[in-house]
Every structure is written in C-alpha cells, then in structure tokens.
Design a protein around this motif. Structure first.
Motif, mmCIF file in Angstrom:
data_model
loop_
_atom_site.group_PDB
_atom_site.id
_atom_site.type_symbol
_atom_site.label_atom_id
_atom_site.label_comp_id
_atom_site.label_asym_id
_atom_site.label_seq_id
_atom_site.Cartn_x
_atom_site.Cartn_y
_atom_site.Cartn_z
ATOM 1 N N TRP A 172 -45.227 5.619 -6.747
ATOM 2 C CA TRP A 172 -45.455 6.839 -5.995
ATOM 3 C C TRP A 172 -46.076 7.845 -6.947
ATOM 4 N N VAL A 229 -38.191 10.985 0.042
ATOM 5 C CA VAL A 229 -39.272 11.125 1.030
ATOM 6 C C VAL A 229 -39.099 12.411 1.852
ATOM 7 N N GLN A 286 -41.649 3.931 -1.126
ATOM 8 C CA GLN A 286 -42.843 3.234 -0.623
ATOM 9 C C GLN A 286 -42.511 2.422 0.636
ATOM 10 N N LEU A 291 -39.956 2.893 2.713
ATOM 11 C CA LEU A 291 -39.577 3.784 3.807
ATOM 12 C C LEU A 291 -40.826 4.360 4.476
ATOM 13 N N ILE A 292 -41.747 4.818 3.664
ATOM 14 C CA ILE A 292 -42.985 5.392 4.213
ATOM 15 C C ILE A 292 -43.742 4.341 5.017
ATOM 16 N N GLN A 293 -43.817 3.164 4.448
ATOM 17 C CA GLN A 293 -44.511 2.051 5.120
ATOM 18 C C GLN A 293 -43.880 1.763 6.488
ATOM 19 N N GLN A 294 -42.568 1.607 6.486
ATOM 20 C CA GLN A 294 -41.877 1.196 7.707
ATOM 21 C C GLN A 294 -41.811 2.306 8.747
ATOM 22 N N ARG A 295 -41.588 3.514 8.270
ATOM 23 C CA ARG A 295 -41.279 4.580 9.218
ATOM 24 C C ARG A 295 -42.504 5.382 9.632
ATOM 25 N N PHE A 296 -43.480 5.461 8.732
ATOM 26 C CA PHE A 296 -44.568 6.397 9.008
ATOM 27 C C PHE A 296 -45.961 5.782 9.093
ATOM 28 N N THR A 297 -46.158 4.658 8.458
ATOM 29 C CA THR A 297 -47.530 4.182 8.360
ATOM 30 C C THR A 297 -48.010 3.466 9.617
ATOM 31 N N SER A 298 -47.062 2.858 10.340
ATOM 32 C CA SER A 298 -47.481 1.978 11.426
ATOM 33 C C SER A 298 -47.917 2.690 12.695
ATOM 34 N N SER A 299 -47.226 3.755 13.081
ATOM 35 C CA SER A 299 -47.387 4.151 14.494
ATOM 36 C C SER A 299 -47.585 5.643 14.743
ATOM 37 N N VAL A 300 -48.338 6.301 13.897
ATOM 38 C CA VAL A 300 -48.608 7.714 14.177
ATOM 39 C C VAL A 300 -49.555 7.826 15.380
ATOM 40 N N TRP A 342 -45.276 11.917 19.045
ATOM 41 C CA TRP A 342 -44.335 11.267 18.151
ATOM 42 C C TRP A 342 -43.285 10.593 19.025
ATOM 43 N N ARG A 343 -42.565 9.645 18.437
ATOM 44 C CA ARG A 343 -41.648 8.828 19.242
ATOM 45 C C ARG A 343 -40.605 9.643 20.005
ATOM 46 N N ALA A 355 -37.374 11.116 7.758
ATOM 47 C CA ALA A 355 -37.241 10.384 6.489
ATOM 48 C C ALA A 355 -35.770 10.124 6.168
ATOM 49 N N ILE A 376 -47.729 13.520 8.410
ATOM 50 C CA ILE A 376 -47.563 12.100 8.066
ATOM 51 C C ILE A 376 -48.901 11.499 7.663
ATOM 52 N N PHE A 411 -48.629 10.781 3.842
ATOM 53 C CA PHE A 411 -48.027 9.467 3.670
ATOM 54 C C PHE A 411 -48.916 8.277 4.024
ATOM 55 N N THR A 412 -49.869 8.480 4.906
ATOM 56 C CA THR A 412 -50.585 7.306 5.402
ATOM 57 C C THR A 412 -51.650 6.809 4.445
ATOM 58 N N VAL A 459 -49.979 5.016 -0.064
ATOM 59 C CA VAL A 459 -48.737 4.356 -0.507
ATOM 60 C C VAL A 459 -49.095 3.219 -1.475
#
Lengths: 333, 333
Positions: free
Chosen positions: A3, A182, A322, A324-333, B3-4, B186, B325, B329-330, B333
């Motif tokens: 990071w 994070v 890394q 957490l960001i990947q799983q929680r934020f990177t996929s579905s904004v 957002w979700r 987070a 995000i 974050f996107t 990483v």
C-alpha cells in the motif's frame, strides 16, 4: 507491492513511541525492517548520552530509517539536540506546541518533524510551523490521550484544514487491523499510527503479564488516576483491570506521591521504585505487584487476539488492506 | 446506479429518528423518496392515535417504505401496537432490550426490527432475539448516546460477533459525509445512520436558530445536564453553546423540575412549557429563549456547512462514496 508509503517509507504505517522502553531498539528495528515507520521513545528526562546509545543500538539492528518520539511536557532540550545530531529520519513530538524554530533546526539536520495532535486548532499551529506530517490522535487512543474527539469526525476536519498543502495526515487511536487502516484512508488520512497493537508483539519490551492482559481483556476507560504527581493534567486510556475498577474514583487530591511502593523497574537504564498509581507500565524488568500497575490500551484492544512478531503486524495490515479494498470496493462501484 | 442497498431499500443510509417532531412526515417522506431509510420518531408517551396520524400523513407524502423509532425507556406498548398495525417497513428500537417476543410480533406483521445498540454485549442480545439489522452507535453520536466506544473499534467488534449471520450492521455517530460512509463500510458495516446531518436539512422540523447553530458551531460535549428528571441516566452529546458552557457543571442534585420556564413548544400536538435544562430541543413551533435550550449534535457537526434539502444529503452521500472509492481505492491496489 505494498500500500502507498509516506515520508519516504515503504508504508503509511507508524508504530507509536511507546511508554518508557516498550518501543526500544528491538521493536523499532523489527518494525523498520518491515518497511513501516518505527519510533523509539526518548526518556522523560534529559539524558542525551543514553538516548544516543539507544539510537546507535537501533542502527546496529537495522539499516532502515526510523524515528524518535519526544514528549515535550518533560525536559527535552538536550535529548532533542541528540536526536538531530544523530540525524534519525523522523522527530515525533507530543504534548506541547511545535515551533517554527524546532522545525527549522530539524530540517537543517535532515530530520522530518511529525507532531501528534488532538484537535483542529493544534493541527493548525503545527501546519503553520511547517511540519512534514501530522498524527491526529482520536479519543479512542490508549496511553496518554490529548484527543477529545473520535477519528471518524476529527480526521476529515484536519484533512479539510490542511487541504491541498500536501502534508500527510496519519490517524491514531483504536486502529488495530486492516479495517481501521482502510477506514482511516477513507476519512482522508494517508497513514495510520498504532500503539496497543505494537505493545502486543514479541519484540515489545512490555511485561508478559501486560501483553497477556491485552489479549484477554476488551474494555478500556479514559481516566486520570495514574501518574498525577509526575505529569498532571494528562488523562490516559487504560485497561479496565480489577485494580483499576476498584480505584477508578480516586479522589482528586490523591496521587502516587503518598502511596506505597508496589514494585521496581529498570527504566532507560535507571532503577526506579513504582508507587501505587504511578503512570509507569510494567516492562520486562519490572517486579512486584504487576496486576496493580497501570496498563495502557486503546479502544481497539478487543480486536487483539494474539501476540505477533512486529513484522507480522505490518504484513497483515498491508496485505489485509489490499484484500479488503479488493473485495469490498473494487468489484462493484 | 447506487451504492449497495440494505433491507430492501435502495441505499444503506438511515435517517435517525430525531427528537420530538424533528423527523416528522415532511423529512421522512423526503428521505424515503430519495431511496434511503427514513424513520419517524414516536412520541415519548402513549398516543397511538396521534402516531397513526403521523404514519398516515407520511404515507400521503410518499409511496416508499419507511420506519418508526420507539424509545423503549418511555411507555410504548400501545404505540408499538399501532406501528405493527400500520405495517411500516422498519421498527427502530432504542434504550431498552429487544425481546424475542417483540421480534416475533413484528415479523408476523411484516415489520423488520432494527435496534440501535451501544456495546458488543447489547449487540449479542439483539442478535439472539432475531433482529433484522443492528445500528451500532458510537460515542461520537449526538443526542442521547448509549455508545461508550468510538466506531473505529466498536463496529469491527460487532461485525466479528455477528460473523456470517447475514445481519447488516449500520454505523451511527459522527458520520456526515461520504468519508464517514466509506470508512464505515471499511470497518465492516453495510450502512450508516445519520442524525445531525438530517437535522440540518430544509425539511427537518428543527427551529431555524438550531439549524443555524449546527452550521456555525463545531464543538460538542458529552454531558448529562439536560432532562435529568424526565429521563434520568441518559447522557447526551450537545453543542457547546454559551448557555451550555455556563452551566456544564450543574450539580448532580439539580434538574429541570425546579427551574424557571424559558419557552413554549408544541410537541406531537401537545402544548408544553419548556423549563431550563429540559431535554427538549427547539422545533419550529418553539418560542422563548431558544439560545438557552438544549441543542443536540454529534461530533461530525464541524463538517456541516450548509442546510440542504434532505434528498441532496442522500445524493451527496451515495455519489460521494462512489467517487471516493473510485479515486482512492480502485486505481492502485
């Protein structure tokens, strides 16, 4: 890949300067070798020769840069001079106002100045003095706590104040794992500073009983019953040990000066008696009634479940953030 | 795109039930129409007919689902019955233990139960009772505050406790903008609950002078000087107004029952006198010495810079979170 780092370090992770001796050369070298910002704690009295030894011992254990923390509430003129002469990477300052003069001297020596502050007003003074980064301490922090507000509101306010001046903000208080890391980044911080988590490491110089309590216990309280005579007006957050719960309502006029000695300790090379209600945490050398001594801890202590090597703490934070960001934020904004 | 969402709503954003009348039909409809979880505040006394009117008036202003908040410390049996009969979407509960029986009755009526809690222990009781989501209140919250710890440490602990049970955790306290929202995500929360930010909206029923103070002032304190006679043992966070600073050390034996009347207000359809130190915030109907009345606010109040339409608060949170995000974050990483 890690990071983002700050201040020339690999990561934006700071190991807080910890109580007398706790963040000594062994812990500091381990954290520095892991790529984080490690900070020795200078003694609370003038002893530049001893401090020089501490710094040099640390240098013998790591080739990486590290820092020294000075509590400005105590005599520190000669210690400060020593820190600048030794040209450590970071001068951390706490509990006192940073001046332009100190910053100027430090910069002349190639030392970066990073004060820990507890309010928007204090942040403003520090920035005006020309500091290189600011540690923002929230009320959830352990040990001596100058912060009166929680990080979730205080960090964004300091970030808004500093605006685009390019000075990193580092969040301190209650942060233990990648979630806190994070979250701090989301609030606008560029780094985090952890105390309690680093006390609970293999390399910390804390007494094993104190480390054990950090794993076992989950609740803290903001109090002022310890160390009133030596450092008045300095509230702190401690574990709710049975001793603390018995004495938490200590009358205001009472302090450690009139109390019985409950143990002994070697602190920065000096033999010390520990009276009841001293603000001195038990370190590896301490003997006596350990359970009745102060045990500082931040609100995040309930998230500490093991004593780890310090490098492992850093690694978990970086890799955890890394993931957490990947799983929680990177996929579905 | 948003957002979700949680609990069947578009977003994971909750408007806290706010003081008598503040989150009335106008504010609740505006928030519900914006896709967030809006919550009416039930009166602090039994008056199911009045509450039914409130709910029906709200239904006349929005086709979206919304909730009702009940403070369990006050008489509420008939109000609760009314809420279930009216089949609102969410029953929010505070300051009292949620029972399996209440959850069963609510579920029979198709109403989801969402208590606000302040500790890991309280969270455990709530989950065991079968609730649908949990609002975790941190010490940084405004108004009446049951939370003793800050969100940065408390939210992860509750999340760890609930583990994989699929019950959303909603963070409350000090959250004002997208930075607090993303920080809460987070930490493991799936939503956020905002109080002070929604008091400072065009549709809130707060007195204009109170809204103005929320924009102008930045500092709060956790105290117990207001409303001691009516609701003892219920500390709260307030703005540090000149009146508060003058009286913050009110002796323990003193309370509003023996104080002069400083104003009048219509609260849930009833005319009330407001004595000094009442826990009653000024609403649109209030007359008298407004500046000497309690003004609840969370620690995030320093981040509030304008009175906005409530829909704008929701929109800024959602779009702001997405942008934050994306930017932070996107990319790297």
């Amino acid at each position: 890949m890690g990071w983002r780092g700050i201040l020339g370090f690999d990561y934006g992770i700071v190991q807080a300067p910890l109580g007398p001796d706790i963040s000594g050369p062994e812990l500091v070298a381990a954290v520095a070798n892991a790529g984080a910002i490690a900070i020795l704690r200078a003694p609370d009295w003038e002893c530049p020769d001893y401090l020089r030894e501490l710094i040099r011992k640390t240098k013998s254990l790591t080739n990486k840069p590290f820092g020294v923390g000075i509590v400005m509430a105590f005599p520190h003129k000669h210690n400060l001079k020593c820190v600048l002469e030794e040209k450590v990477a970071i001068l951390q300052l706490y509990w006192g106002q940073v001046t332009e003069d100190i910053v100027f001297q430090a910069h002349q020596a190639g030392v970066k100045v990073v004060p820990q502050i507890g309010s928007v007003e204090e942040a403003k003074h520090a920035v005006d003095a020309g500091v290189d980064a600011i540690i923002v301490q929230g009320h959830e922090a352990g040990g001596h706590v100058i912060g009166q507000e929680a990080l979730v509101a205080l960090v964004p306010r300091v970030v808004d104040l500093i605006g685009s001046r390019g000075i990193p903000v580092i969040a301190a208080g209650g942060i233990v794992d990648e979630r806190g890391y994070v979250a701090a980044l989301a609030l606008g911080a560029q780094g985090v500073c952890l105390g309690t988590r680093f006390v609970a490491t293999e390399e910390s110089y804390a007494h094993p009983e104190y480390k054990k309590k950090l794993v076992e216990m989950s609740n803290t309280e903001y109090t002022n019953i310890y160390g009133r005579a030596r450092w008045p007006g300095a509230p702190h957050r401690v574990l709710k040990t049975p001793f603390f719960l018995e004495w938490r309502n200590l009358p205001d006029h009472e302090n450690e000066a009139s109390q019985p000695v409950i143990g002994r300790s070697t602190i920065h090379g000096m033999e010390k008696e520990i009276p009841r209600f001293a603000g001195t945490i038990p370190n590896k050398t301490t003997t006596g009634d350990i359970e009745s001594m102060v045990m500082y801890a931040g609100e995040g202590v309930g998230l500490i479940e093991d004593i780890l090597p310090a490098a492992q703490v850093v690694k978990r934070l970086v890799e955890g953030a890394q993931n957490l960001i990947q799983q929680r934020f990177t996929s579905s904004v």
